[in-house]
Design a protein around this motif. Structure first.
Motif, PDB file in Angstrom:
ATOM      1  N   UNK A 342      43.945  33.978  52.406  1.00 64.47           N
ATOM      2  CA  UNK A 342      44.882  34.813  51.654  1.00 64.47           C
ATOM      3  C   UNK A 342      44.690  34.616  50.152  1.00 64.47           C
ATOM      4  N   UNK A 343      44.526  33.369  49.748  1.00 65.26           N
ATOM      5  CA  UNK A 343      44.283  33.069  48.337  1.00 65.26           C
ATOM      6  C   UNK A 343      43.015  33.761  47.844  1.00 65.26           C
ATOM      7  N   UNK A 344      41.949  33.690  48.629  1.00 67.04           N
ATOM      8  CA  UNK A 344      40.685  34.318  48.228  1.00 67.04           C
ATOM      9  C   UNK A 344      40.822  35.833  48.117  1.00 67.04           C
ATOM     10  N   UNK A 345      41.548  36.440  49.055  1.00 68.37           N
ATOM     11  CA  UNK A 345      41.741  37.894  49.023  1.00 68.37           C
ATOM     12  C   UNK A 345      42.524  38.308  47.785  1.00 68.37           C
ATOM     13  N   UNK A 346      43.544  37.551  47.436  1.00 70.19           N
ATOM     14  CA  UNK A 346      44.344  37.873  46.252  1.00 70.19           C
ATOM     15  C   UNK A 346      43.509  37.714  44.977  1.00 70.19           C
ATOM     16  N   UNK A 347      42.666  36.699  44.941  1.00 70.10           N
ATOM     17  CA  UNK A 347      41.790  36.508  43.772  1.00 70.10           C
ATOM     18  C   UNK A 347      40.821  37.685  43.621  1.00 70.10           C
ATOM     19  N   UNK A 348      40.271  38.161  44.739  1.00 70.61           N
ATOM     20  CA  UNK A 348      39.355  39.304  44.688  1.00 70.61           C
ATOM     21  C   UNK A 348      40.069  40.538  44.156  1.00 70.61           C
ATOM     22  N   UNK A 349      41.286  40.770  44.620  1.00 70.59           N
ATOM     23  CA  UNK A 349      42.055  41.922  44.145  1.00 70.59           C
ATOM     24  C   UNK A 349      42.311  41.817  42.645  1.00 70.59           C
ATOM     25  N   UNK A 350      42.589  40.625  42.163  1.00 73.83           N
ATOM     26  CA  UNK A 350      42.859  40.436  40.736  1.00 73.83           C
ATOM     27  C   UNK A 350      41.606  40.624  39.885  1.00 73.83           C
ATOM     28  N   UNK A 351      40.462  40.199  40.406  1.00 72.84           N
ATOM     29  CA  UNK A 351      39.221  40.268  39.633  1.00 72.84           C
ATOM     30  C   UNK A 351      38.545  41.625  39.733  1.00 72.84           C
ATOM     31  N   UNK A 352      38.753  42.330  40.853  1.00 69.95           N
ATOM     32  CA  UNK A 352      38.090  43.615  41.059  1.00 69.95           C
ATOM     33  C   UNK A 352      39.125  44.741  41.113  1.00 69.95           C
ATOM     34  N   UNK A 353      39.758  44.957  39.997  1.00 69.15           N
ATOM     35  CA  UNK A 353      40.863  45.926  39.953  1.00 69.15           C
ATOM     36  C   UNK A 353      40.382  47.363  40.094  1.00 69.15           C
ATOM     37  N   UNK A 354      39.154  47.642  39.685  1.00 71.65           N
ATOM     38  CA  UNK A 354      38.621  48.989  39.893  1.00 71.65           C
ATOM     39  C   UNK A 354      38.464  49.271  41.381  1.00 71.65           C
ATOM     40  N   UNK A 355      38.061  48.261  42.140  1.00 65.86           N
ATOM     41  CA  UNK A 355      37.942  48.403  43.588  1.00 65.86           C
ATOM     42  C   UNK A 355      39.316  48.678  44.202  1.00 65.86           C
ATOM     43  N   UNK A 356      40.331  47.975  43.712  1.00 68.32           N
ATOM     44  CA  UNK A 356      41.691  48.168  44.213  1.00 68.32           C
ATOM     45  C   UNK A 356      42.159  49.589  43.929  1.00 68.32           C
ATOM     46  N   UNK A 357      41.867  50.076  42.723  1.00 71.49           N
ATOM     47  CA  UNK A 357      42.259  51.441  42.369  1.00 71.49           C
ATOM     48  C   UNK A 357      41.537  52.464  43.234  1.00 71.49           C
ATOM     49  N   UNK A 358      40.276  52.189  43.557  1.00 73.84           N
ATOM     50  CA  UNK A 358      39.519  53.106  44.413  1.00 73.84           C
ATOM     51  C   UNK A 358      40.124  53.142  45.813  1.00 73.84           C
ATOM     52  N   UNK A 359      40.475  51.967  46.335  1.00 67.92           N
ATOM     53  CA  UNK A 359      41.107  51.925  47.655  1.00 67.92           C
ATOM     54  C   UNK A 359      42.446  52.655  47.626  1.00 67.92           C
ATOM     55  N   UNK A 360      43.155  52.557  46.507  1.00 69.56           N
ATOM     56  CA  UNK A 360      44.471  53.201  46.391  1.00 69.56           C
ATOM     57  C   UNK A 360      44.382  54.707  46.590  1.00 69.56           C
ATOM     58  N   UNK A 361      43.258  55.296  46.197  1.00 68.12           N
ATOM     59  CA  UNK A 361      43.106  56.751  46.350  1.00 68.12           C
ATOM     60  C   UNK A 361      42.976  57.152  47.823  1.00 68.12           C
TER      61      UNK A 361
END
Length: 393
Positions: A342-361
């Motif tokens: 869970x910690x690793x997943x949250x770190x990835x989301x924080x570091x790769x915010x463009x990826x998070x925004x892409x998934x949001x679409x």
């Protein structure tokens, strides 16, 4: 959606331990089905159900059904259900929740109700051990013994029932798993503008550039709160712009979090307690990612709600969640009860915010394609009609 109700409506009785849960959980569905069948509900009474009954326009009979094992009270419930079924003469009794399923299916069997269906909205026994596990499996087997039709909520629940040999009867997953679907007009991020979101964030001390992980649910052990707090506490040490928003409470629960977890929640200024909220939409709209590390679910509606509000999710690999979330498309799936993952997943989301925004679409479109409530309602109606026609073939 079908618009041609039958000229003579047969009666269907829906049961649950608490009447309120039927109306709250199936909001709108009972009213829709009542156009085609004479719908009626049975369950324990509480005053919160009254406005919901009036809104749905469905007749409700209140019979106390204990949620826990209580032999004498259970026998009384079975007898009262039996008498009611004999009087009302439904062609189908359809139960949900474990205890209501047990007493309803037995009473309907004794009353010679022709068709008896139960929806498994989640299984408890997979996470239990020892005698409790045996008791729970036996209960589910008895439900299936007296039911003529069994509806698991999702492929994961179906798989568990099959693997543990709970029943050899056919198992039917209605629609894409969810037995209620989602009101996409109600859960719509367009209802909340950027000013609304910024104001809510400001009200809770969240800066415009902060990344907000939001959890919505009961603050108990089974929802993965211990792992979530441990993981975020470590993440927050290196990411001062990260926030964890907890929407929910432990009021009325027995599965209390340990003192150590509460100490971290209270001491970490990046963890925000919003408490119980009747309307979670503003909190979802103002956040960046949903996080749901639950140990067990049937088909978690809150993951559907977060997706409809455009939030990528971090979920555990459990029933329901792993059917809604597609890896790296609308979120990510991690092992259950694993704070490091869970910690690793949250770190990835924080570091790769463009990826998070892409998934949001992808999030809302995915929910809109598979889980609109009108589609689920129609599929439930279709299933009832198939059951009704069985003896005519």
């Amino acid at each position: 959606m079908t618009k041609n109700p039958s000229p003579t409506r047969k009666k269907i009785i829906r049961t649950a331990s608490l009447s309120w849960s039927l109306y709250a959980f199936l909001g709108g569905q009972l009213k829709f089905l009542n156009q085609y069948y004479e719908m009626m509900t049975i369950g324990s009474y509480n005053k919160e159900v009254e406005p919901l009954v009036e809104k749905e326009g469905i007749r409700s009979v209140y019979i106390p059904i204990e949620r826990t094992i209580s032999p004498i009270k259970d026998l009384v419930s079975i007898y009262r259900l039996y008498r009611t079924f004999k009087k009302e003469k439904p062609f189908l009794v359809h139960s949900m929740t474990p205890k209501a399923g047990l007493v309803s299916m037995l009473a309907a069997y004794l009353a010679r109700v022709p068709k008896r269906a139960h929806s498994f909205t989640g299984l408890i026994f997979p996470t239990k051990t020892g005698m409790m596990r045996k008791v729970l499996i036996t209960t589910d087997r008895l439900i299936c013994r007296f039911a003529t039709h069994i509806f698991p909520e999702g492929q994961g629940v179906k798989k568990d029932l099959e693997q543990h040999k709970v029943t050899s009867k056919p198992l039917k997953v209605i629609a894409n798993g969810s037995i209620r679907g989602l009101d996409l007009e109600h859960f719509d991020p367009k209802m909340y503008g950027s000013k609304d979101n910024l104001q809510l964030r400001a009200d809770y001390g969240v800066l415009p550039g902060d990344f907000v992980f939001v959890f919505v649910g009961r603050l108990v052990n089974d929802k993965g709160l211990n792992e979530l707090v441990v993981a975020f506490n470590k993440v927050s040490e290196q990411h001062p712009d990260a926030k964890l928003l907890l929407v929910g409470s432990d009021e009325g629960e027995s599965d209390f979090l340990p003192k150590a977890t509460w100490n971290v929640i209270k001491s970490n200024k990046q963890i925000i307690e919003a408490g119980h909220q009747w309307d979670v939409r503003p909190f979802l709209a103002a956040s960046d990612s949903f996080v749901f590390p639950s140990y067990r679910e049937g088909f978690p509606n809150v993951v559907l709600e977060a997706g409809a509000m455009g939030l990528p999710s971090i979920v555990t690999d459990i029933n329901g969640s792993n059917e809604i979330i597609i890896e790296n498309f609308n979120g990510t799936i991690i092992p259950s009860q694993n704070s490091i993952a869970l910690e690793n997943a949250m770190r990835i989301f924080l570091k790769q915010r463009d990826m998070v925004k892409k998934m949001a679409t992808n999030c809302r479109k995915h929910i809109a394609e598979k889980y609109p409530r009108e589609y689920v309602w129609q599929e439930v109606l279709n299933e009832y009609r198939k059951i009704e026609m069985e003896d005519l073939r």
